[in-house]
Design a protein around this motif. Structure first.
Motif, mmCIF file in Angstrom:
data_model
loop_
_atom_site.group_PDB
_atom_site.id
_atom_site.type_symbol
_atom_site.label_atom_id
_atom_site.label_comp_id
_atom_site.label_asym_id
_atom_site.label_seq_id
_atom_site.Cartn_x
_atom_site.Cartn_y
_atom_site.Cartn_z
ATOM 1 N N PRO A 184 0.822 -1.219 0.000
ATOM 2 C CA PRO A 184 0.000 0.000 0.000
ATOM 3 C C PRO A 184 0.858 1.272 0.000
ATOM 4 N N PRO A 185 0.625 2.184 -0.948
ATOM 5 C CA PRO A 185 1.410 3.426 -1.028
ATOM 6 C C PRO A 185 1.450 4.196 0.287
ATOM 7 N N LYS A 186 0.356 4.136 1.043
ATOM 8 C CA LYS A 186 0.304 4.842 2.322
ATOM 9 C C LYS A 186 1.403 4.351 3.260
ATOM 10 N N LEU A 187 1.625 3.029 3.279
ATOM 11 C CA LEU A 187 2.667 2.470 4.142
ATOM 12 C C LEU A 187 4.049 2.919 3.690
ATOM 13 N N LEU A 188 4.250 2.952 2.382
ATOM 14 C CA LEU A 188 5.546 3.383 1.849
ATOM 15 C C LEU A 188 5.819 4.839 2.198
ATOM 16 N N ARG A 189 4.774 5.659 2.140
ATOM 17 C CA ARG A 189 4.940 7.082 2.494
ATOM 18 C C ARG A 189 5.262 7.234 3.978
ATOM 19 N N ILE A 190 4.579 6.455 4.806
ATOM 20 C CA ILE A 190 4.842 6.514 6.244
ATOM 21 C C ILE A 190 6.286 6.112 6.530
ATOM 22 N N ALA A 191 6.724 5.008 5.898
ATOM 23 C CA ALA A 191 8.084 4.525 6.116
ATOM 24 C C ALA A 191 9.115 5.562 5.677
ATOM 25 N N GLU A 192 8.840 6.254 4.573
ATOM 26 C CA GLU A 192 9.778 7.261 4.072
ATOM 27 C C GLU A 192 9.855 8.454 5.030
ATOM 28 N N ARG A 193 8.710 8.873 5.562
ATOM 29 C CA ARG A 193 8.698 9.976 6.523
ATOM 30 C C ARG A 193 9.447 9.592 7.799
ATOM 31 N N LEU A 194 9.242 8.362 8.250
ATOM 32 C CA LEU A 194 9.925 7.888 9.449
ATOM 33 C C LEU A 194 11.432 7.839 9.234
ATOM 34 N N GLY A 199 16.461 9.382 10.721
ATOM 35 C CA GLY A 199 17.808 9.182 10.194
ATOM 36 C C GLY A 199 18.194 7.719 10.128
ATOM 37 N N VAL A 200 17.233 6.841 10.326
ATOM 38 C CA VAL A 200 17.477 5.398 10.284
ATOM 39 C C VAL A 200 17.215 4.874 8.880
ATOM 40 N N ARG A 201 18.058 3.977 8.436
ATOM 41 C CA ARG A 201 17.868 3.341 7.120
ATOM 42 C C ARG A 201 18.068 1.836 7.257
ATOM 43 N N GLU A 262 22.509 7.177 11.678
ATOM 44 C CA GLU A 262 23.389 7.988 10.832
ATOM 45 C C GLU A 262 24.872 7.697 11.075
ATOM 46 N N LYS A 263 25.184 7.055 12.224
ATOM 47 C CA LYS A 263 26.566 6.676 12.525
ATOM 48 C C LYS A 263 26.860 5.235 12.095
ATOM 49 N N ASP A 264 25.911 4.620 11.391
ATOM 50 C CA ASP A 264 26.025 3.240 10.938
ATOM 51 C C ASP A 264 26.030 2.249 12.107
ATOM 52 N N GLU A 265 25.421 2.640 13.218
ATOM 53 C CA GLU A 265 25.297 1.751 14.368
ATOM 54 C C GLU A 265 23.991 0.968 14.257
ATOM 55 N N ALA A 266 24.045 -0.297 14.582
ATOM 56 C CA ALA A 266 22.855 -1.145 14.497
ATOM 57 C C ALA A 266 21.812 -0.721 15.530
ATOM 58 N N ARG A 317 12.628 2.568 19.696
ATOM 59 C CA ARG A 317 11.339 1.886 19.638
ATOM 60 C C ARG A 317 10.212 2.906 19.500
ATOM 61 N N GLY A 318 9.171 2.496 18.795
ATOM 62 C CA GLY A 318 8.048 3.390 18.586
ATOM 63 C C GLY A 318 8.287 4.435 17.520
ATOM 64 N N GLN A 319 9.386 4.291 16.752
ATOM 65 C CA GLN A 319 9.709 5.255 15.700
ATOM 66 C C GLN A 319 9.561 4.660 14.302
#
Length: 375
Positions: A184-194, A199-201, A262-266, A317-319
């Motif tokens: 669902p596009p809505k989920l993809l948009r939410i994930a992109e905003r998050l 700063g998590v990828r 952003e520091k490449d930390e897990a 968590r929760g982000q």
């Protein structure tokens, strides 16, 4: 009737202990046999590093000279130290449909527990959370994953008759995987905003070597993420190396998700694998002569994806970190032909982790129970 309880003393005894389920579940289409070589290793004190902080005693039940039941008593010093308890665990419980056999097995485990100064008995457990745990309570007509055991309904009747009460339940969900390009596009948009906000990828591993390099980092995070989960036991460095060596060679890089800051930390991880249950059924507990072929085939061609481990670092968590990883693995698995997911066991109280399936039409189709009894 002659009923005798014997302890496992030799390798021959251990093989009898591990092969008993083949007799009890003969002809049952839902039972999935474990690989005997893996089961042997679990109880090998030289190979399983869990024995550095644990003891075990295995019992066999014989009725009129015939093997009819088994049980393992596990004294986890690591768990008792963490929770400040005097608790004995039981696991690997199997019996024919005869309460007297079950009672004799529990009597033997209780006696050992009292001898060791324990005050309570809980189970089914293993040495760690990576061992099968919980007694199937609902979903007897569902195929289990290879991460858990199957049992008949009368097992619950017997433990309750013996005086055990519910400690906690695990639940398992079956969910749909969106077809390729149909998330669902809505989920993809939410994930992109998050992603932008936190700063998590989610890391895209180029090859298996890249994934393997971060395996110990993932297990370190597992220790932290699981610290507050019921019954969890922290893994030692030796155990982490043991599990990485044992399981990571079989992991598919596209089904191992690692979220980093952003520091490449897990800060989060998610490990999934193709459902191997049918392959294990055909292997019948052995890799040779043809068991490896059936399992390899299940790895390459599958419709069901099993989620095994997942966790998010405290503070993240929760982000939406879990949502980002779920969407990444959903996309990868859909491209491999998967149609459904099995959540594997989740504590019934862990509503936050249950919520990650809400977008994928989840069905709660299995429940497992941990029991407790005072000694």
């Amino acid at each position: 009737m002659s009923l005798e309880i014997r302890t496992v003393e030799t390798k021959k005894d251990l093989k009898k202990f591990l092969k008993l389920p083949f007799k009890i579940y003969k002809g049952n289409k839902y039972w999935v046999p474990q690989l005997l070589m893996d089961e042997m290793e679990i109880f090998d004190k030289e190979k399983n590093p869990a024995y550095e902080n644990a003891e075990s005693k295995l019992f066999l039940a014989y009725k009129d000279g015939e093997l009819v039941g088994r049980i393992a008593g596990i004294l986890s010093h690591a768990a008792n130290d963490k929770y400040d308890t005097k608790n004995l665990r039981f696991g690997w419980f199997e019996t024919i449909e005869d309460y007297q056999v079950a009672r004799a097995l529990f009597d033997a485990v209780e006696a050992w527990g009292k001898e060791k100064g324990m005050e309570t008995l809980t189970g089914p457990h293993g040495f760690t959370d990576l061992d099968p745990e919980g007694m199937l309570y609902e979903g007897y007509d569902q195929l289990p994953t290879i991460a858990v055991y199957y049992n008949y309904p009368y097992y619950n009747d017997f433990v309750q008759e013996y005086g055990f009460v519910k400690e906690i339940d695990y639940v398992e969900f079956k969910s749909e995987i969106p077809r390729v390009g149909k998330i669902p596009p809505k989920l993809l948009r939410i994930a992109e905003r998050l992603k932008e906000r936190s700063g998590v990828r989610v890391v895209k591993f180029k090859n298996k070597r890249e994934a393997n390099k971060r395996a110990e980092e993932i297990f370190d995070l597992l220790n932290e993420a699981f610290a507050e989960i019921y019954g969890s036991v922290p893994l030692t460095e030796k155990q982490i190396r043991y599990y990485v060596k044992k399981y990571f060679p079989f992991a598919n890089k596209d089904l191992v998700q690692l979220a980093v800051n952003e520091k490449d930390e897990a800060v989060g991880f998610m490990i999934a694998m193709p459902n191997l249950s049918r392959g294990f059924q055909k292997a019948k507990g052995r890799l040779l002569p043809f068991g490896w072929f059936h399992i390899l085939r299940s790895l390459k061609k599958f419709e069901v994806l099993d989620f095994y481990l997942a966790g998010v670092k405290e503070g993240y968590r929760g982000q939406g970190v879990d949502l980002m990883m779920v969407l990444a693995v959903a996309d990868s698995s859909a491209r491999m032909g998967a149609l459904y997911t099995e959540s594997n066991q989740e504590l019934e109280t862990n509503t936050k982790i249950h919520a990650q399936w809400k977008h994928f039409n989840p069905v709660l189709h299995k429940r497992r129970r941990i029991y407790k009894k005072k000694l």
